[in-house]
Design a protein around this motif. Structure first.
Motif, PDB file in Angstrom:
ATOM      1  N   ASP A 170       0.920  -1.471  -0.112  1.00  0.00           N
ATOM      2  CA  ASP A 170      -0.024  -0.133   0.004  1.00  0.00           C
ATOM      3  C   ASP A 170       0.811   1.207   0.232  1.00  0.00           C
ATOM      4  OD1 ASP A 170      -2.220   1.653   0.050  1.00  0.00           O
ATOM      5  OD2 ASP A 170      -2.562   1.378   2.126  1.00  0.00           O
ATOM      6  N   GLU A 171       1.896   1.283   0.993  1.00  0.00           N
ATOM      7  CA  GLU A 171       2.587   2.629   1.064  1.00  0.00           C
ATOM      8  C   GLU A 171       3.928   1.950   1.410  1.00  0.00           C
ATOM      9  OE1 GLU A 171       0.955   4.841   4.095  1.00  0.00           O
ATOM     10  OE2 GLU A 171      -0.170   3.038   5.003  1.00  0.00           O
ATOM     11  N   GLY A 172       4.878   3.071   1.724  1.00  0.00           N
ATOM     12  CA  GLY A 172       6.179   2.733   2.401  1.00  0.00           C
ATOM     13  C   GLY A 172       7.368   1.893   1.808  1.00  0.00           C
TER      14      GLY A 172
ATOM     15  N   GLY B 129       9.875  -2.512   3.072  1.00  0.00           N
ATOM     16  CA  GLY B 129      10.032  -2.684   4.918  1.00  0.00           C
ATOM     17  C   GLY B 129       9.958  -3.934   5.600  1.00  0.00           C
ATOM     18  N   ILE B 130       9.353  -4.845   4.834  1.00  0.00           N
ATOM     19  CA  ILE B 130       9.257  -6.209   5.615  1.00  0.00           C
ATOM     20  C   ILE B 130       9.987  -7.261   4.554  1.00  0.00           C
ATOM     21  CG2 ILE B 130       7.309  -7.830   6.091  1.00  0.00           C
ATOM     22  CD1 ILE B 130       5.429  -5.499   6.062  1.00  0.00           C
ATOM     23  N   ASP B 131       9.849  -7.284   3.349  1.00  0.00           N
ATOM     24  CA  ASP B 131      10.693  -8.057   2.666  1.00  0.00           C
ATOM     25  C   ASP B 131      11.697  -7.351   1.517  1.00  0.00           C
ATOM     26  OD1 ASP B 131       9.348 -10.363   3.709  1.00  0.00           O
ATOM     27  OD2 ASP B 131       7.703  -9.696   2.307  1.00  0.00           O
TER      28      ASP B 131
ATOM     29  N   GLY C 173      16.349 -11.769   3.420  1.00  0.00           N
ATOM     30  CA  GLY C 173      15.567 -10.688   3.312  1.00  0.00           C
ATOM     31  C   GLY C 173      14.084 -10.809   3.691  1.00  0.00           C
ATOM     32  N   THR C 174      13.722 -11.248   4.587  1.00  0.00           N
ATOM     33  CA  THR C 174      12.127 -11.279   5.129  1.00  0.00           C
ATOM     34  C   THR C 174      12.281 -11.101   6.721  1.00  0.00           C
ATOM     35  OG1 THR C 174      12.308 -13.795   5.731  1.00  0.00           O
ATOM     36  CG2 THR C 174      11.722 -13.085   3.566  1.00  0.00           C
ATOM     37  N   GLY C 175      10.989 -10.706   6.999  1.00  0.00           N
ATOM     38  CA  GLY C 175      10.932 -10.283   8.617  1.00  0.00           C
ATOM     39  C   GLY C 175      11.443  -9.016   9.131  1.00  0.00           C
TER      40      GLY C 175
ATOM     41  N   SER D  14       7.275   2.580   5.728  1.00  0.00           N
ATOM     42  CA  SER D  14       7.989   1.421   6.089  1.00  0.00           C
ATOM     43  C   SER D  14       9.482   1.001   5.857  1.00  0.00           C
ATOM     44  CB  SER D  14       6.849   0.111   5.529  1.00  0.00           C
ATOM     45  OG  SER D  14       7.342  -0.988   5.948  1.00  0.00           O
ATOM     46  N   GLY D  15       9.955   1.148   4.349  1.00  0.00           N
ATOM     47  CA  GLY D  15      11.205   0.848   4.371  1.00  0.00           C
ATOM     48  C   GLY D  15      11.897   2.204   3.519  1.00  0.00           C
ATOM     49  N   PHE D  16      12.980   2.378   4.005  1.00  0.00           N
ATOM     50  CA  PHE D  16      13.843   3.723   3.239  1.00  0.00           C
ATOM     51  C   PHE D  16      15.165   3.060   2.930  1.00  0.00           C
ATOM     52  CE2 PHE D  16      13.445   8.400   2.861  1.00  0.00           C
ATOM     53  CZ  PHE D  16      14.405   8.558   2.268  1.00  0.00           C
TER      54      PHE D  16
END
Length: 446
Positions: A51-53, A70-72, A84-86, A96-98
């Motif tokens: 969705d975003e991030g 930011g998650i995977d 690259g998970t979690g 979420s990820g940058f």
């Protein structure tokens, strides 16, 4: 002449960033764009729905390295990295990820993550080493904790010395900005703190939601606070990592979320529910700035839609997303005030894929280009001027800030020369013309 060309090449290629690192975008529902040809070309090979991030990074030649929500983390073959998970991002976090490159390295990257709603996972970072997995990369350290609680905001800019980066976050239930210094030695675990502006409190009311962005030159930062309906502007000291001169736009704004500066830093674009707004930051007082509010985009007839992300691209245009649209809007001339910015709602087709609430975020310095370049400033030398953007406008006029030189103080050449009549500091002005539009760029030389 041969020596001069060598000098030009060195000046153009020096520095820690190239815009090519932002040339590949993955976002939304399997959506992607490739800017390597100069204009965005649709990509249909994404493995990500988010969705975003989201964040994407390429090498200095514009070849995809990896992307993340930011998650995977997915490599250039669109496969998840083995480790690259979690990661500690969140599916409902604005940032979420940058991805941030490690200064002094072309193979090590940091992924900064934020939890949603002031969650306990807070701000963390993970390390990606691109020398592993036969050049496909892998995560070597994961979820290194920095702080909690934090809002969902992350922004990054080059340090004033050109040797490091500032990654800026905002504490939850606080008015504290935290500037985390990233150097060739790694990530500092002790941030520079500035107490300024509005307290971001009550995460459940959406007060941690919304983007913050640096101007490309790193002199200002703007942010939105979704739950409070706030747009705020700050000055930033890229040497000290501190903020000053907080300015909160008067009034409240419906569902403010995305925000972005024009390439020249003079205009601010903000998504507010179903409309995209522009403000002229050069207008004068804060009230004067707010009075320049111009709607430059809207959702048209799309039901249940809203405008969310607003992101500057490597082509110096600004892209904006409408939730679940198979197009991105594009602002073709974002340095122009008012409707002259030429915003088009269906600017770029996504080939049947959909934008959602996020577009990839980048270190803002990637989009900073000096308005023009020059060499040879010793007294009685011939100073050479040029711009890398000459193909994007029709004509140009120069004023070298040396009125004693008479008729030689101006030029209409794309790459002029000038011999200064004395020593000192001079203000050089370049005015470029594109159709009926003009843009003025000023630089001081000594």
């Amino acid at each position: 002449m041969r020596h001069f060309l060598v000098i030009l090449f060195l000046l153009i290629t020096q520095g820690g960033f190239t815009q090519n690192e932002a040339n590949i975008w993955y976002f939304g529902e399997y959506a992607g764009l490739d800017f390597n040809s100069g204009a965005p070309v649709v990509l249909l090979n994404s493995a990500m729905v988010m969705d975003e991030g989201v964040s994407t990074i390429s090498d200095v030649n514009g070849n995809l390295f990896f992307y993340t929500n930011g998650i995977d983390v997915w490599n250039r073959n669109h496969q998840k990295m083995p480790n690259g998970t979690g990661l500690n991002g969140h599916s409902s976090s604005t940032n979420s990820g940058f991805i941030v490159p490690k200064p002094g390295s072309t193979t090590t990257y940091y992924i900064f993550t934020t939890d949603a709603f002031f969650g306990p996972l807070g701000l963390c970072y993970s390390v990606v080493d691109m020398t592993l997995q036969a050049g496909l990369g892998d995560v070597t350290q994961k979820n290194l904790f920095l702080h909690s609680p934090v809002t969902e905001k992350i922004a990054a800019i080059e340090h004033a010395n050109g040797q490091g980066l500032w990654v800026v976050t905002h504490q939850g239930n606080s008015n504290v900005f935290q500037s985390w210094l990233v150097t060739s030695s790694g990530v500092s675990t002790t941030p520079v703190a500035t107490n300024i502006g509005t307290v971001h409190s009550n995460a459940n009311s959406g007060n941690g939601i919304g983007y913050m962005k640096f101007s490309p030159d790193g002199k200002q930062l703007a942010l939105t606070i979704y739950g409070l309906g706030i747009i705020a502007l700050f000055d930033f000291d890229a040497a000290a990592g501190t903020f000053s001169n907080a300015q909160t736009f008067p009034g409240t704004w419906d569902d403010v979320y995305g925000i972005e500066f024009s390439p020249n830093g003079k205009l601010l674009y903000v998504s507010s529910d179903t409309v995209l707004l522009q403000f002229d930051l050069t207008a004068g007082t804060l009230n004067d700035i707010v009075n320049t509010q111009t709607q430059v985009g809207g959702i048209g007839q799309m039901p249940m839609a809203f405008i969310a992300p607003v992101q500057l691209g490597p082509d110096r245009k600004i892209y904006w997303g409408v939730y679940y649209s198979d197009y991105l809007g594009v602002i073709n001339d974002p340095n122009q005030p008012g409707l002259a910015c030429n915003s088009v709602a269906q600017g770029v087709s996504l080939g049947g894929r959909h934008s959602l609430s996020g577009l990839p975020v980048f270190v803002a310095s990637l989009f900073y280009a000096k308005p023009f370049h020059y060499v040879n400033t010793c007294f009685e030398d011939t100073t050479h001027f040029w711009t890398n953007d000459s193909l994007s406008f029709d004509s140009v006029t120069w004023n070298f800030g040396d009125p004693v030189s008479g008729i030689y103080n101006t030029s209409s050449l794309f790459a002029p020369t000038h011999i200064y009549t004395t020593t000192g500091t001079f203000t050089v002005t370049m005015v470029v013309f594109k159709g009926l539009l003009t843009d003025t760029m000023i630089q001081t030389i000594a």
